[in-house]
Write a protein that holds these residues in place. Structure first.
Motif, mmCIF file in Angstrom:
data_model
loop_
_atom_site.group_PDB
_atom_site.id
_atom_site.type_symbol
_atom_site.label_atom_id
_atom_site.label_comp_id
_atom_site.label_asym_id
_atom_site.label_seq_id
_atom_site.Cartn_x
_atom_site.Cartn_y
_atom_site.Cartn_z
ATOM 1 N N ALA A 242 -2.769 10.327 -2.152
ATOM 2 C CA ALA A 242 -3.034 11.609 -2.814
ATOM 3 C C ALA A 242 -1.878 11.977 -3.733
ATOM 4 O O ALA A 242 -0.742 11.520 -3.567
ATOM 5 C CB ALA A 242 -3.260 12.695 -1.774
ATOM 6 N N ASP A 243 -2.174 12.844 -4.701
ATOM 7 C CA ASP A 243 -1.182 13.195 -5.724
ATOM 8 C C ASP A 243 -0.130 14.183 -5.239
ATOM 9 O O ASP A 243 0.953 14.266 -5.824
ATOM 10 C CB ASP A 243 -1.889 13.783 -6.951
ATOM 11 C CG ASP A 243 -2.694 12.745 -7.707
ATOM 12 O OD1 ASP A 243 -2.367 11.541 -7.604
ATOM 13 O OD2 ASP A 243 -3.650 13.136 -8.399
ATOM 14 N N THR A 244 -0.444 14.974 -4.217
ATOM 15 C CA THR A 244 0.482 16.000 -3.753
ATOM 16 C C THR A 244 0.673 15.911 -2.242
ATOM 17 O O THR A 244 -0.181 15.358 -1.531
ATOM 18 C CB THR A 244 -0.036 17.412 -4.089
ATOM 19 O OG1 THR A 244 -1.237 17.658 -3.330
ATOM 20 C CG2 THR A 244 -0.327 17.558 -5.579
ATOM 21 N N VAL A 245 1.760 16.483 -1.772
ATOM 22 C CA VAL A 245 1.997 16.511 -0.332
ATOM 23 C C VAL A 245 0.931 17.349 0.359
ATOM 24 O O VAL A 245 0.455 17.009 1.448
ATOM 25 C CB VAL A 245 3.406 17.064 -0.023
ATOM 26 C CG1 VAL A 245 3.628 17.148 1.490
ATOM 27 C CG2 VAL A 245 4.482 16.190 -0.660
ATOM 28 N N GLU A 246 0.537 18.442 -0.278
ATOM 29 C CA GLU A 246 -0.511 19.277 0.314
ATOM 30 C C GLU A 246 -1.794 18.490 0.537
ATOM 31 O O GLU A 246 -2.432 18.601 1.600
ATOM 32 C CB GLU A 246 -0.810 20.482 -0.596
ATOM 33 C CG GLU A 246 0.299 21.511 -0.646
ATOM 34 C CD GLU A 246 1.241 21.301 -1.814
ATOM 35 O OE1 GLU A 246 1.789 22.287 -2.314
ATOM 36 O OE2 GLU A 246 1.422 20.135 -2.233
ATOM 37 N N GLU A 247 -2.174 17.690 -0.451
ATOM 38 C CA GLU A 247 -3.405 16.910 -0.329
ATOM 39 C C GLU A 247 -3.240 15.796 0.712
ATOM 40 O O GLU A 247 -4.176 15.458 1.434
ATOM 41 C CB GLU A 247 -3.798 16.327 -1.677
ATOM 42 C CG GLU A 247 -5.052 15.459 -1.659
ATOM 43 C CD GLU A 247 -6.309 16.183 -1.179
ATOM 44 O OE1 GLU A 247 -7.245 15.477 -0.736
ATOM 45 O OE2 GLU A 247 -6.365 17.436 -1.246
ATOM 46 N N ILE A 248 -2.046 15.213 0.784
ATOM 47 C CA ILE A 248 -1.791 14.206 1.826
ATOM 48 C C ILE A 248 -2.011 14.813 3.207
ATOM 49 O O ILE A 248 -2.707 14.239 4.059
ATOM 50 C CB ILE A 248 -0.370 13.633 1.692
ATOM 51 C CG1 ILE A 248 -0.244 12.758 0.444
ATOM 52 C CG2 ILE A 248 0.006 12.811 2.945
ATOM 53 C CD1 ILE A 248 1.160 12.290 0.133
ATOM 54 N N GLY B 88 0.813 -1.209 0.000
ATOM 55 C CA GLY B 88 0.000 0.000 0.000
ATOM 56 C C GLY B 88 0.843 1.254 0.000
ATOM 57 O O GLY B 88 1.781 1.397 -0.786
ATOM 58 N N GLN B 89 0.495 2.162 0.916
ATOM 59 C CA GLN B 89 1.213 3.430 1.035
ATOM 60 C C GLN B 89 2.063 3.497 2.310
ATOM 61 O O GLN B 89 2.442 4.582 2.742
ATOM 62 C CB GLN B 89 0.220 4.591 1.019
ATOM 63 C CG GLN B 89 -0.556 4.727 -0.274
ATOM 64 C CD GLN B 89 0.327 5.099 -1.452
ATOM 65 O OE1 GLN B 89 1.326 5.803 -1.295
ATOM 66 N NE2 GLN B 89 -0.026 4.641 -2.638
#
Length: 357
Positions: free
Chosen positions: A233-239, A159-160
């Motif tokens: 998520a695609d970006t660190v901000e979204e994470i 996974g992640q």
């Protein structure tokens, strides 16, 4: 032996070639000379029929290896030198050699195993953890990016989980290291001396079953649902946004941990991990890591991060840029730019002889 030679002890004991990292007061942090001596021992034993197994361990009670010589990197980066790039070139070659070594390479990952310590252990063929193991790639906290094949290993985690560990720098114990694929077996710490003695007279496959046990319960498995959702998520901000909105206290703590780290390092780390998944063999990922590491030498956050965490120890780094939104795509892309004639080039294949030395 004397001088720098004492920092790595290499000896043949029965059927075993034993490498002991011997800087216990520095938690066995790797220097360039140590990398050379490990490589020399592996070269000497590769075709020696008397040596059937290689075992690597760390002197002292605290751990195998806390990483590279951070103070040395700090001084080199401040002075605009090339010693760190030369060190990484040989260190990453060593990581590749360990992964391709034709004999069993047994890493006793007892205690602290971080950064460069992961590089000399987690690419081995037999990776043993204990109840004392604390394994981490904490580079984002000093304005750096996981290297020594760390992005390769973490990209392969289920996974992640690897993304979570890379961005937060979280240290994991034995069970979580096994879950993430950073280790293979759990052996109670008090049995390691007996295990080493047995390896000196018998083959690894004959010895291990009598020592391997069940690791104490881990933590990551219980949190994998929110870890996978948030870190996909695609970006660190979204994470970070997902972590803060998940409702789990542990997720909020992960977000807060990330927000204290270098914004640039976080974005470059996420890009490196995502890219590593499609690059193929370890050698290709190490080549990418070399570009990223060399770029970090001339970026402000590495020096500032080491200053704050290791030199002055004020724990208040002043990152440049200071926020995630200020780090542009061009800023991130610069870390992956080709190095021209300074590239690290590693051959791939099933034989260690194909890795250039």
């Amino acid at each position: 032996m004397s001088g720098n030679e004492d920092t790595v002890l290499a000896a043949v004991e029965g059927r075993t070639g034993r490498i002991t990292l011997n800087r216990p007061r520095a938690l066995n942090a790797l220097t360039h000379e140590m990398v050379h001596r490990i490589a020399a021992a592996l070269a000497a034993w590769e075709h020696d029929p008397a040596v059937e197994t290689v075992v690597i361990t760390g002197a002292g009670e605290r751990g195998l290896c806390a990483g590279g010589d951070i103070r040395g990197i700090y001084e080199d980066a401040r002075g605009g030198g090339d010693a760190s790039a030369a060190f990484w070139r040989d260190e990453y070659r060593l990581n590749a050699r360990i992964a391709r070594y034709p004999k069993p390479y047994v890493a006793l990952m007892d205690g602290i195993v971080m950064g460069g310590g992961v590089g000399v252990s987690a690419h081995g063929s037999v990776r043993i953890v204990t109840e004392h193991s604390r394994i981490a790639m904490p580079e984002t906290g000093i304005g750096f990016v996981p290297d020594v094949g760390g992005t390769y290993l973490l990209a392969l985690a289920p996974g992640q989980l690897g993304t979570h560990l890379a961005l937060t720098g979280t240290a994991v114990g034995a069970a979580d290291a096994l879950l993430c694929g950073l280790a293979d077996h759990f052996v109670p710490a008090h049995r390691l001396p007996e295990l080493s003695e047995a390896l000196a007279v018998r083959e690894v496959t004959d010895v291990l079953p009598a020592f391997v046990g069940e690791a104490p319960p881990g933590e990551l498995g219980a949190h994998q649902e929110w870890i996978d959702h948030c870190h996909a998520a695609d970006t660190v901000e979204e994470i970070v946004h997902r972590l803060l909105g998940s409702g789990a206290p542990e997720a909020k703590a992960a977000a807060e941990s990330m927000l204290a780290k270098s914004p640039t390092a976080l974005k470059v780390t996420l890009a490196a991990l995502r890219e590593a998944r499609g690059l193929g063999p370890l050698e290709a990922v190490l080549e990418q890591e070399y570009r990223v590491s060399c770029a970090a030498l001339s970026a402000p956050d590495l020096v500032e991060g080491i200053r704050a965490q290791v030199i002055d120890k004020d724990r208040t780094p002043r990152w440049t840029p200071a926020t995630l939104t200020e780090v542009t795509d061009d800023d991130v892309a610069r870390f992956f730019a080709p190095l021209g004639d300074r590239e690290l080039t590693l051959a791939t294949g099933d034989s260690p002889q194909e890795v250039p030395w």
